[in-house]
Motif scaffolding. Structure first.
Motif, PDB file in Angstrom:
ATOM      1  N   CYS A 317     126.056 -13.962   8.148  1.00  0.00           N
ATOM      2  CA  CYS A 317     126.176 -12.520   8.380  1.00  0.00           C
ATOM      3  C   CYS A 317     125.921 -12.204   9.856  1.00  0.00           C
ATOM      4  CB  CYS A 317     125.168 -11.784   7.495  1.00  0.00           C
ATOM      5  SG  CYS A 317     125.071 -10.009   7.752  1.00  0.00           S
ATOM      6  N   LEU A 318     126.600 -11.171  10.336  1.00  0.00           N
ATOM      7  CA  LEU A 318     126.325 -10.625  11.659  1.00  0.00           C
ATOM      8  C   LEU A 318     125.585  -9.309  11.458  1.00  0.00           C
ATOM      9  CD1 LEU A 318     126.838 -10.805  14.776  1.00  0.00           C
ATOM     10  CD2 LEU A 318     128.776  -9.271  14.386  1.00  0.00           C
ATOM     11  N   LEU A 319     124.337  -9.261  11.870  1.00  0.00           N
ATOM     12  CA  LEU A 319     123.536  -8.039  11.780  1.00  0.00           C
ATOM     13  C   LEU A 319     123.651  -7.321  13.112  1.00  0.00           C
ATOM     14  CD1 LEU A 319     121.536  -6.138  10.452  1.00  0.00           C
ATOM     15  CD2 LEU A 319     119.690  -7.688  11.111  1.00  0.00           C
ATOM     16  N   PHE A 320     124.358  -6.189  13.114  1.00  0.00           N
ATOM     17  CA  PHE A 320     124.610  -5.444  14.346  1.00  0.00           C
ATOM     18  C   PHE A 320     123.623  -4.291  14.448  1.00  0.00           C
ATOM     19  CE2 PHE A 320     127.008  -1.949  16.529  1.00  0.00           C
ATOM     20  CZ  PHE A 320     126.948  -2.503  17.793  1.00  0.00           C
ATOM     21  N   LEU A 321     122.829  -4.269  15.508  1.00  0.00           N
ATOM     22  CA  LEU A 321     121.811  -3.243  15.736  1.00  0.00           C
ATOM     23  C   LEU A 321     122.208  -2.424  16.959  1.00  0.00           C
ATOM     24  CD1 LEU A 321     118.588  -5.421  15.242  1.00  0.00           C
ATOM     25  CD2 LEU A 321     119.876  -4.129  13.525  1.00  0.00           C
ATOM     26  N   ASP A 322     122.782  -1.254  16.718  1.00  0.00           N
ATOM     27  CA  ASP A 322     123.230  -0.395  17.814  1.00  0.00           C
ATOM     28  C   ASP A 322     122.046   0.390  18.383  1.00  0.00           C
ATOM     29  OD1 ASP A 322     125.030   0.615  19.572  1.00  0.00           O
ATOM     30  OD2 ASP A 322     126.138   1.850  18.138  1.00  0.00           O
ATOM     31  N   GLU A 323     122.237   0.931  19.601  1.00  0.00           N
ATOM     32  CA  GLU A 323     121.194   1.714  20.285  1.00  0.00           C
ATOM     33  C   GLU A 323     119.880   0.937  20.330  1.00  0.00           C
ATOM     34  OE1 GLU A 323     122.162   4.354  21.721  1.00  0.00           O
ATOM     35  OE2 GLU A 323     124.049   4.729  20.684  1.00  0.00           O
ATOM     36  N   PHE A 324     119.967  -0.342  20.668  1.00  0.00           N
ATOM     37  CA  PHE A 324     118.789  -1.208  20.603  1.00  0.00           C
ATOM     38  C   PHE A 324     117.720  -0.807  21.616  1.00  0.00           C
ATOM     39  CE2 PHE A 324     116.417  -5.236  20.926  1.00  0.00           C
ATOM     40  CZ  PHE A 324     116.244  -5.508  19.581  1.00  0.00           C
ATOM     41  N   ASP A 325     118.121  -0.151  22.706  1.00  0.00           N
ATOM     42  CA  ASP A 325     117.123   0.247  23.701  1.00  0.00           C
ATOM     43  C   ASP A 325     116.211   1.359  23.189  1.00  0.00           C
ATOM     44  OD1 ASP A 325     119.210   2.008  23.648  1.00  0.00           O
ATOM     45  OD2 ASP A 325     119.705   1.877  25.779  1.00  0.00           O
ATOM     46  N   ALA A 326     116.573   1.985  22.049  1.00  0.00           N
ATOM     47  CA  ALA A 326     115.702   3.024  21.471  1.00  0.00           C
ATOM     48  C   ALA A 326     114.408   2.437  20.919  1.00  0.00           C
ATOM     49  CB  ALA A 326     116.449   3.771  20.361  1.00  0.00           C
ATOM     50  N   ILE A 327     114.317   1.126  20.788  1.00  0.00           N
ATOM     51  CA  ILE A 327     113.106   0.491  20.264  1.00  0.00           C
ATOM     52  C   ILE A 327     111.961   0.612  21.261  1.00  0.00           C
ATOM     53  CG2 ILE A 327     113.405  -1.870  21.143  1.00  0.00           C
ATOM     54  CD1 ILE A 327     112.467  -0.938  17.538  1.00  0.00           C
ATOM     55  N   GLY A 328     112.287   0.633  22.565  1.00  0.00           N
ATOM     56  CA  GLY A 328     111.270   0.857  23.590  1.00  0.00           C
ATOM     57  C   GLY A 328     110.517  -0.390  24.018  1.00  0.00           C
ATOM     58  N   ASP A 329     109.547  -0.178  24.860  1.00  0.00           N
ATOM     59  CA  ASP A 329     108.732  -1.242  25.452  1.00  0.00           C
ATOM     60  C   ASP A 329     107.260  -0.898  25.216  1.00  0.00           C
ATOM     61  OD1 ASP A 329     107.364  -3.036  27.050  1.00  0.00           O
ATOM     62  OD2 ASP A 329     108.652  -2.777  28.794  1.00  0.00           O
ATOM     63  N   ARG A 330     106.508  -1.830  24.637  1.00  0.00           N
ATOM     64  CA  ARG A 330     105.106  -1.580  24.310  1.00  0.00           C
ATOM     65  C   ARG A 330     104.270  -1.214  25.530  1.00  0.00           C
ATOM     66  NH1 ARG A 330     104.157  -7.012  20.963  1.00  0.00           N
ATOM     67  NH2 ARG A 330     105.541  -7.667  22.658  1.00  0.00           N
ATOM     68  N   ALA A 331     104.684  -1.700  26.699  1.00  0.00           N
ATOM     69  CA  ALA A 331     103.909  -1.431  27.907  1.00  0.00           C
ATOM     70  C   ALA A 331     104.117  -0.009  28.427  1.00  0.00           C
ATOM     71  CB  ALA A 331     104.289  -2.430  29.004  1.00  0.00           C
ATOM     72  N   LYS A 332     105.107   0.706  27.891  1.00  0.00           N
ATOM     73  CA  LYS A 332     105.447   2.021  28.439  1.00  0.00           C
ATOM     74  C   LYS A 332     105.334   3.147  27.420  1.00  0.00           C
ATOM     75  CE  LYS A 332     108.755  -0.156  31.606  1.00  0.00           C
ATOM     76  NZ  LYS A 332     110.175  -0.245  32.008  1.00  0.00           N
ATOM     77  N   PHE A 333     104.817   2.869  26.221  1.00  0.00           N
ATOM     78  CA  PHE A 333     104.738   3.913  25.205  1.00  0.00           C
ATOM     79  C   PHE A 333     103.699   4.961  25.599  1.00  0.00           C
ATOM     80  CE2 PHE A 333     106.094   0.505  21.998  1.00  0.00           C
ATOM     81  CZ  PHE A 333     107.426   0.907  22.071  1.00  0.00           C
ATOM     82  N   PRO A 334     104.009   6.251  25.426  1.00  0.00           N
ATOM     83  CA  PRO A 334     102.980   7.279  25.639  1.00  0.00           C
ATOM     84  C   PRO A 334     101.855   7.120  24.626  1.00  0.00           C
ATOM     85  CG  PRO A 334     105.053   8.252  24.854  1.00  0.00           C
ATOM     86  CD  PRO A 334     105.301   6.800  25.052  1.00  0.00           C
ATOM     87  N   SER A 335     100.654   7.474  25.011  1.00  0.00           N
ATOM     88  CA  SER A 335      99.471   7.215  24.179  1.00  0.00           C
ATOM     89  C   SER A 335      99.570   7.861  22.805  1.00  0.00           C
ATOM     90  CB  SER A 335      98.209   7.707  24.894  1.00  0.00           C
ATOM     91  OG  SER A 335      98.328   9.088  25.207  1.00  0.00           O
ATOM     92  N   ARG A 336     100.203   9.041  22.714  1.00  0.00           N
ATOM     93  CA  ARG A 336     100.260   9.735  21.424  1.00  0.00           C
ATOM     94  C   ARG A 336     101.168   9.025  20.417  1.00  0.00           C
ATOM     95  NH1 ARG A 336     103.282  12.511  25.066  1.00  0.00           N
ATOM     96  NH2 ARG A 336     105.425  13.104  24.523  1.00  0.00           N
ATOM     97  N   HIS A 337     102.078   8.158  20.916  1.00  0.00           N
ATOM     98  CA  HIS A 337     102.989   7.440  20.033  1.00  0.00           C
ATOM     99  C   HIS A 337     102.708   5.938  20.004  1.00  0.00           C
ATOM    100  CE1 HIS A 337     105.987  10.870  21.115  1.00  0.00           C
ATOM    101  NE2 HIS A 337     105.233  11.198  20.075  1.00  0.00           N
TER     102      HIS A 337
END
Length: 667
Positions: A317-337
């Motif tokens: 199977c090919l699992l296609f994950l679009d808008e992958f950059d929406a997952i973010g980076d743990r080093a840059k998450f705002p504290s409330r999230h």
């Protein structure tokens, strides 16, 4: 006929219970099944009925192990089904039975730990049935204590046919039942509405099914998409060898990230890639996971596990994950999230690592901004291959138009139009085709080439003054690039939109240069590249006393490229006035952030001003060569590497071919 079928189905399901009764008497009798009113269960709830039938089958095949006094059974539930539905069915079967406990296992481990206490459930010594979502991680204590692992085979075709009869929804074919079996549990009530034909819903699902490998209108992924086409060809070869047993799965690319401008057709490329490689396509996106049900953390994780679980079920199977950059980076998450987002990234890392293995599943991510993704997701064993997905070239543009206009496949005029649409994305071409079809529909006829031409905005011819300015601009790039030896110039060309047209870039001209790969770069190496980028504008400034806006008009412009490189020089390479190293400290997609950092802005401004002046000073010393090269470009429109030699300072004169015999390369 219907009565005979109903009786047959009822006998089949009841037979599941009778088989358990006929087995050797177990040590305990909790799992000795009593007869239930199956039609009544079906009429009350579709999910209860299907889960009940699946549980009966599971109990039958595991009756011995389940009857042991200290049994701990871990039952994996398909990702498209809710644990609560299965729990309800188990309660129907084991109603009033003492000595049996149920546990609905959490789908993820939170930052603060598991929200479950195995010790409390295991210490009583009672039988324990743990229902877990397929693809999710199981608590280590349950793994150790389990005496039985099994998967619930829910939505058996025979059970679906029986459900349809009991709810007076008519009969189903095997194909119709098979497509229904793939649906989420939440859709069963809509499919099996009482006294309504379930076959009607099944036909809609079949019609909406994903494109298969035999669809003749799929794009050709092996050409027209740059390095993405190269990777697609290599992946197919590796998968073919893996299927033949000649290559271990460890040798196949397990994941790839396609990145590039929006609207380039990454989603359609994924569908065509799956067909090209003979893979089932499972397509979703990070925003879809985030919006699943109520959108809380549990729902988000459930959607994620469902996607990976479904991909494993349908492997290869090919699992296609679009808008992958929406997952973010743990080093840059705002504290409330931070807690929510970090848990999501950690869960995705677990899915990509595949502790239970994900052989046969290739994960393809797609995004516009790869720098926003947590680096851990892009390491080896995860999305390890990173391929820039470009705007389609002339060949791919022609195929995309043919895809959306199948009645015009093979029309040379359509390919000619596609060649003259540089810079257009797959989405742009789809809209063009849609507008052409709409025009034909208004006149109640088939679409033809005139409909397509009517939707194309033809660039106006350039007057002599503007064409000469373009020639000066491109000649400036060429002379400075050659003098600084920043790469091999393949050709320089300008477009008058009468005899010559842009086919590669959406511009009035271009210099095409191949820069050698370098293991390391000095400060001077980077300065030379910036000088080369700014040389076109500097040439205009030198000759005309001012420059036009095409050096700064878009994100791919000369000044944009020079500015981006200057920022990296300061923040990543410590080539500014300070020696700090701050990779990723600046969001390149957010210009306001650049203005907020005053020291950075000062460093970048100094670099750009110095190199702009250097380019202008160099061209002032090469002014005769600049004017001569510009005149040749106006006359010939295109000069290849061999034809450019006579215009380099100090080179011998080489005869140019006459304009009427010049062969133009099409891209």
């Amino acid at each position: 006929m219907d009565k005979a079928l109903t009786d047959s189905l009822e006998r089949y399901i009841v037979k599941l219970q009778e088989a358990a009764e006929q087995l050797e008497r177990p040590r305990t009798n909790e799992f000795r099944l009593t007869k239930r009113n199956l039609p009544a269960i079906a009429r009350k709830s579709t999910t209860d009925f299907l889960a009940y039938c699946a549980m009966v089958a599971l109990f039958r095949r595991n009756i011995g192990a389940l009857s042991e006094p200290s049994c701990v059974a871990v039952i994996a539930v398909p990702s498209q089904w809710q644990l609560k539905d299965v729990h309800d069915a188990a309660n129907i079967i084991l109603k009033d039975k003492k000595g049996v406990k149920f546990c609905l296992h959490p789908t993820s481990k939170h930052k603060r730990g598991w929200e479950i206490d195995p010790a409390e459930l295991l210490e009583s010594g009672e039988k324990l049935i743990v229902f877990t979502q397929e693809g999710s991680v199981v608590h280590e204590d349950f793994e150790l204590a389990a005496t039985l692992f099994d998967r619930l085979a829910i939505c058996d075709i025979r059970h679906l046919k029986a459900l349809s009869i009991f709810r007076r929804c008519g009969t189903l074919t095997d194909a119709q039942a098979a497509v229904i079996a793939e649906q989420a549990s939440e859709r069963m009530e809509a499919i099996f509405r009482r006294d309504q034909p379930a076959s009607r819903a099944a036909m809609k699902l079949l019609k909406a099914a994903k494109v298969g490998p035999g669809d003749e209108r799929l794009l050709d992924v092996t050409k027209g998409f740059g390095q993405a086409s190269v990777w697609a060809g290599a992946l197919k070869n590796d998968l073919d060898q893996w299927r033949q047993g000649k290559l271990a799965w460890a040798e196949v690319d397990k994941g790839c990230l396609l990145y590039g401008p929006p609207g380039t057709g990454k989603t359609r490329f994924a569908a065509a890639l799956a067909a090209h490689c003979g893979l089932h396509l499972e397509a979703t996106s990070i925003p879809k996971w985030q919006s699943y049900k109520d959108g809380d953390l549990g729902d988000m994780l459930k959607a994620m596990y469902q996607a990976f679980g479904s991909a494993k079920q349908n492997a290869p199977c090919l699992l296609f994950l679009d808008e992958f950059d929406a997952i973010g980076d743990r080093a840059k998450f705002p504290s409330r999230h931070e807690t929510y987002s970090t848990t999501v990234v950690n869960a995705l890392l677990e899915c990509l690592d595949g502790t239970e293995g994900r052989e046969g599943v290739v994960v393809l991510g797609a995004c516009n901004y790869p720098e926003r993704i947590d680096p851990a997701l892009l390491r080896s064993g995860r999305l390890e291959k990173h391929v820039r997905f470009p705007l389609p070239d002339a060949l791919a543009r022609g195929e995309i138009l043919e895809f959306h206009l199948p009645s015009m496949v093979g029309d040379p005029a359509l390919k000619e139009i596609a060649a003259r649409l540089p810079g257009k994305s797959g989405a742009d071409l789809e809209r063009l085709a849609r507008d052409a079809r709409r025009l034909a529909r208004k006149q109640n006829r088939d679409v033809d080439i005139s409909d397509v031409r009517s939707q194309v905005q033809v660039p106006p011819p350039l007057d002599a003054k503007t064409l000469y300015r373009v020639a000066i601009h491109e000649a400036g790039h060429a002379l400075v690039s050659h003098a600084l030896m920043v790469g091999n110039i393949e050709w320089v060309e300008i477009y008058d939109n009468v005899e010559s047209f842009a086919t590669t870039v959406d511009a009035n001209g271009g210099m095409f240069i191949e820069r050698p790969a370098r293991d390391f770069l000095t400060r001077w190496d980077l300065m030379k590249i910036i000088t080369s980028d700014l040389a076109g504008a500097a040439a205009e400034d030198l000759i005309f006393g001012h420059r036009a806006n095409w050096s700064t008009g878009n994100k791919g412009s000369d000044f944009a490229s020079a500015t981006t490189l200057a920022i990296r020089m300061v923040t990543e390479y410590a080539f500014g006035n300070s020696l700090y190293y701050l990779p990723g400290s600046v969001d390149m997609a957010s210009p306001p952030k650049l203005w907020e950092d005053l020291p950075l802005r000062a460093d970048v401004t100094e670099i750009l001003q110095q190199q702009y002046q250097r380019a202008k000073d160099m061209l002032d010393g090469l002014k005769p060569a600049l004017l001569k090269l510009a005149d040749a470009l106006v006359k010939h429109k295109r000069l290849d590497a061999s034809q450019l030699k006579q215009y380099w300072p100090g080179s011998r004169k080489v005869a140019l071919p006459q304009p009427q015999t010049r062969r133009r390369r099409q891209h």
